[in-house]
Design a protein around this motif. Structure first.
Motif, PDB file in Angstrom:
ATOM      1  N   LEU A   1     -71.634 -71.392  28.263  1.00 21.57           N
ATOM      2  CA  LEU A   1     -73.113 -70.288  28.101  1.00 21.57           C
ATOM      3  C   LEU A   1     -73.474 -69.984  29.546  1.00 21.57           C
ATOM      4  CD1 LEU A   1     -74.542 -71.550  24.637  1.00 21.57           C
ATOM      5  CD2 LEU A   1     -73.298 -69.371  25.299  1.00 21.57           C
ATOM      6  N   GLU A   2     -73.621 -71.202  30.435  1.00 20.08           N
ATOM      7  CA  GLU A   2     -74.183 -70.813  31.398  1.00 20.08           C
ATOM      8  C   GLU A   2     -73.222 -69.987  32.472  1.00 20.08           C
ATOM      9  OE1 GLU A   2     -76.499 -75.187  32.273  1.00 20.08           O
ATOM     10  OE2 GLU A   2     -74.594 -74.964  32.875  1.00 20.08           O
ATOM     11  N   GLN A   3     -71.835 -70.450  32.425  1.00 17.27           N
ATOM     12  CA  GLN A   3     -71.116 -69.575  33.027  1.00 17.27           C
ATOM     13  C   GLN A   3     -71.122 -68.132  32.681  1.00 17.27           C
ATOM     14  OE1 GLN A   3     -67.887 -71.409  34.507  1.00 17.27           O
ATOM     15  NE2 GLN A   3     -67.093 -69.668  35.576  1.00 17.27           N
ATOM     16  N   MET A   4     -71.218 -67.989  31.197  1.00 19.83           N
ATOM     17  CA  MET A   4     -71.375 -66.605  30.691  1.00 19.83           C
ATOM     18  C   MET A   4     -72.539 -65.727  31.242  1.00 19.83           C
ATOM     19  SD  MET A   4     -71.216 -65.327  26.828  1.00 19.83           S
ATOM     20  CE  MET A   4     -69.970 -66.610  26.277  1.00 19.83           C
ATOM     21  N   VAL A   5     -73.615 -66.380  31.361  1.00 18.94           N
ATOM     22  CA  VAL A   5     -74.833 -65.928  31.575  1.00 18.94           C
ATOM     23  C   VAL A   5     -74.800 -65.685  33.210  1.00 18.94           C
ATOM     24  CG1 VAL A   5     -77.411 -66.407  32.008  1.00 18.94           C
ATOM     25  CG2 VAL A   5     -76.208 -66.713  29.939  1.00 18.94           C
TER      26      VAL A   5
ATOM     27  N   ARG B   1     -70.617 -85.241  19.775  1.00 14.98           N
ATOM     28  CA  ARG B   1     -71.109 -84.047  19.576  1.00 14.98           C
ATOM     29  C   ARG B   1     -71.938 -83.553  20.883  1.00 14.98           C
ATOM     30  NH1 ARG B   1     -71.825 -79.268  17.457  1.00 14.98           N
ATOM     31  NH2 ARG B   1     -73.843 -79.010  16.891  1.00 14.98           N
ATOM     32  N   ILE B   2     -72.392 -84.684  21.584  1.00 18.72           N
ATOM     33  CA  ILE B   2     -72.906 -84.495  22.980  1.00 18.72           C
ATOM     34  C   ILE B   2     -72.025 -83.838  23.734  1.00 18.72           C
ATOM     35  CG2 ILE B   2     -74.063 -85.428  24.873  1.00 18.72           C
ATOM     36  CD1 ILE B   2     -75.402 -87.213  23.110  1.00 18.72           C
ATOM     37  N   ARG B   3     -70.693 -84.323  23.955  1.00 20.88           N
ATOM     38  CA  ARG B   3     -69.859 -83.784  24.695  1.00 20.88           C
ATOM     39  C   ARG B   3     -69.318 -82.372  24.410  1.00 20.88           C
ATOM     40  NH1 ARG B   3     -67.555 -89.016  24.357  1.00 20.88           N
ATOM     41  NH2 ARG B   3     -66.253 -88.471  22.489  1.00 20.88           N
ATOM     42  N   SER B   4     -69.276 -82.004  22.954  1.00 24.86           N
ATOM     43  CA  SER B   4     -69.011 -80.859  22.654  1.00 24.86           C
ATOM     44  C   SER B   4     -70.077 -79.845  23.051  1.00 24.86           C
ATOM     45  CB  SER B   4     -69.221 -80.683  21.067  1.00 24.86           C
ATOM     46  OG  SER B   4     -68.831 -79.528  20.639  1.00 24.86           O
ATOM     47  N   LEU B   5     -71.449 -80.340  22.916  1.00 26.41           N
ATOM     48  CA  LEU B   5     -72.625 -79.422  23.261  1.00 26.41           C
ATOM     49  C   LEU B   5     -72.628 -79.255  24.901  1.00 26.41           C
ATOM     50  CD1 LEU B   5     -75.397 -80.873  20.953  1.00 26.41           C
ATOM     51  CD2 LEU B   5     -74.486 -78.471  20.685  1.00 26.41           C
ATOM     52  N   ASN B   6     -72.124 -80.474  25.642  1.00 27.49           N
ATOM     53  CA  ASN B   6     -72.169 -80.176  26.823  1.00 27.49           C
ATOM     54  C   ASN B   6     -71.363 -78.914  27.238  1.00 27.49           C
ATOM     55  OD1 ASN B   6     -74.364 -81.665  27.802  1.00 27.49           O
ATOM     56  ND2 ASN B   6     -73.226 -83.504  27.971  1.00 27.49           N
ATOM     57  N   ALA B   7     -70.126 -79.058  26.666  1.00 24.43           N
ATOM     58  CA  ALA B   7     -69.167 -78.199  27.137  1.00 24.43           C
ATOM     59  C   ALA B   7     -69.601 -76.793  26.607  1.00 24.43           C
ATOM     60  CB  ALA B   7     -67.803 -78.285  26.264  1.00 24.43           C
ATOM     61  N   LEU B   8     -70.488 -76.754  25.601  1.00 27.63           N
ATOM     62  CA  LEU B   8     -70.862 -75.292  25.122  1.00 27.63           C
ATOM     63  C   LEU B   8     -71.777 -74.639  26.093  1.00 27.63           C
ATOM     64  CD1 LEU B   8     -71.140 -73.107  23.025  1.00 27.63           C
ATOM     65  CD2 LEU B   8     -72.668 -74.782  21.733  1.00 27.63           C
TER      66      LEU B   8
ATOM     67  N   CYS C   1     -62.887 -67.463  27.901  1.00 31.57           N
ATOM     68  CA  CYS C   1     -63.881 -68.628  27.819  1.00 31.57           C
ATOM     69  C   CYS C   1     -63.389 -69.421  28.848  1.00 31.57           C
ATOM     70  CB  CYS C   1     -63.584 -69.386  26.650  1.00 31.57           C
ATOM     71  SG  CYS C   1     -64.565 -68.238  25.185  1.00 31.57           S
ATOM     72  N   VAL C   2     -64.423 -70.287  29.191  1.00 32.09           N
ATOM     73  CA  VAL C   2     -64.064 -71.360  30.317  1.00 32.09           C
ATOM     74  C   VAL C   2     -63.522 -72.698  29.850  1.00 32.09           C
ATOM     75  CG1 VAL C   2     -65.191 -72.779  31.714  1.00 32.09           C
ATOM     76  CG2 VAL C   2     -66.235 -70.696  31.730  1.00 32.09           C
ATOM     77  N   HIS C   3     -63.648 -72.885  28.544  1.00 35.83           N
ATOM     78  CA  HIS C   3     -63.173 -74.138  27.721  1.00 35.83           C
ATOM     79  C   HIS C   3     -62.722 -73.529  26.530  1.00 35.83           C
ATOM     80  CE1 HIS C   3     -65.351 -76.678  30.962  1.00 35.83           C
ATOM     81  NE2 HIS C   3     -66.532 -76.028  30.483  1.00 35.83           N
ATOM     82  N   PRO C   4     -61.591 -73.131  26.382  1.00 35.61           N
ATOM     83  CA  PRO C   4     -60.731 -72.738  25.484  1.00 35.61           C
ATOM     84  C   PRO C   4     -61.237 -73.549  24.085  1.00 35.61           C
ATOM     85  CG  PRO C   4     -59.205 -72.678  26.984  1.00 35.61           C
ATOM     86  CD  PRO C   4     -60.266 -73.346  27.569  1.00 35.61           C
TER      87      PRO C   4
END
Length: 140
Positions: free
Chosen positions: A108-112, A97-104, A135-138
């Motif tokens: 979001l950082e790249q998007m912003v 879950r942490i890996r998934s949240l870090n990818a998310l 998306c950066v990470h599909p």
């Protein structure tokens, strides 16, 4: 020891009354004795069990895992290998879950960061949300 009502059990354990009833219904907590007025009467051991369940739920353990952990707790002289395995499995879930949240977070950082604060027709946030391929990470 003095028996207590469901409301007092809820207050002392931090578990809401409907949740206590639910735990009784699914067998995590034994049905308590009843007073002459047919009110539930809880023992200190019930409070300990409720606190255990609440803490396990806060750590994200599923009901079936908690059921197994309670069974282990009820027979303290057996090996703790099952408890260790349950905790290790939960740790793996948390790490995933942490890996998934870090990818998310990175996405979001790249998007912003890509946002030029211009008009919506040039907005990177809207563009990425509209086209999943950008998306950066599909995601699958």
């Amino acid at each position: 020891m003095k028996k207590i009502t469901i409301g007092e059990a809820a207050r002392q354990s931090g578990v809401k009354v409907p949740t206590i009833r639910y735990y009784e219904g699914i067998g995590l907590l034994s049905a308590p004795s009843r007073s002459e007025g047919n009110q539930r009467s809880y023992e200190p051991s019930d409070l300990n069990r409720l606190t255990f369940i609440r803490h396990a739920r806060e750590l994200g353990f599923e009901i079936d895992a908690i059921r197994t952990l309670l069974q282990l707790q009820d027979d303290p002289y057996q090996s703790c290998a099952s408890a260790d395995a349950i905790a290790k499995a939960r740790l793996i879930e948390v790490e995933q879950r942490i890996r998934s949240l870090n990818a998310l977070k990175a996405e979001l950082e790249q998007m912003v960061e890509g946002c030029g604060h211009g008009r919506v027709d040039q907005c990177r946030v809207i563009e990425v949300l509209a086209d999943h391929g950008k998306c950066v990470h599909p995601h699958h």
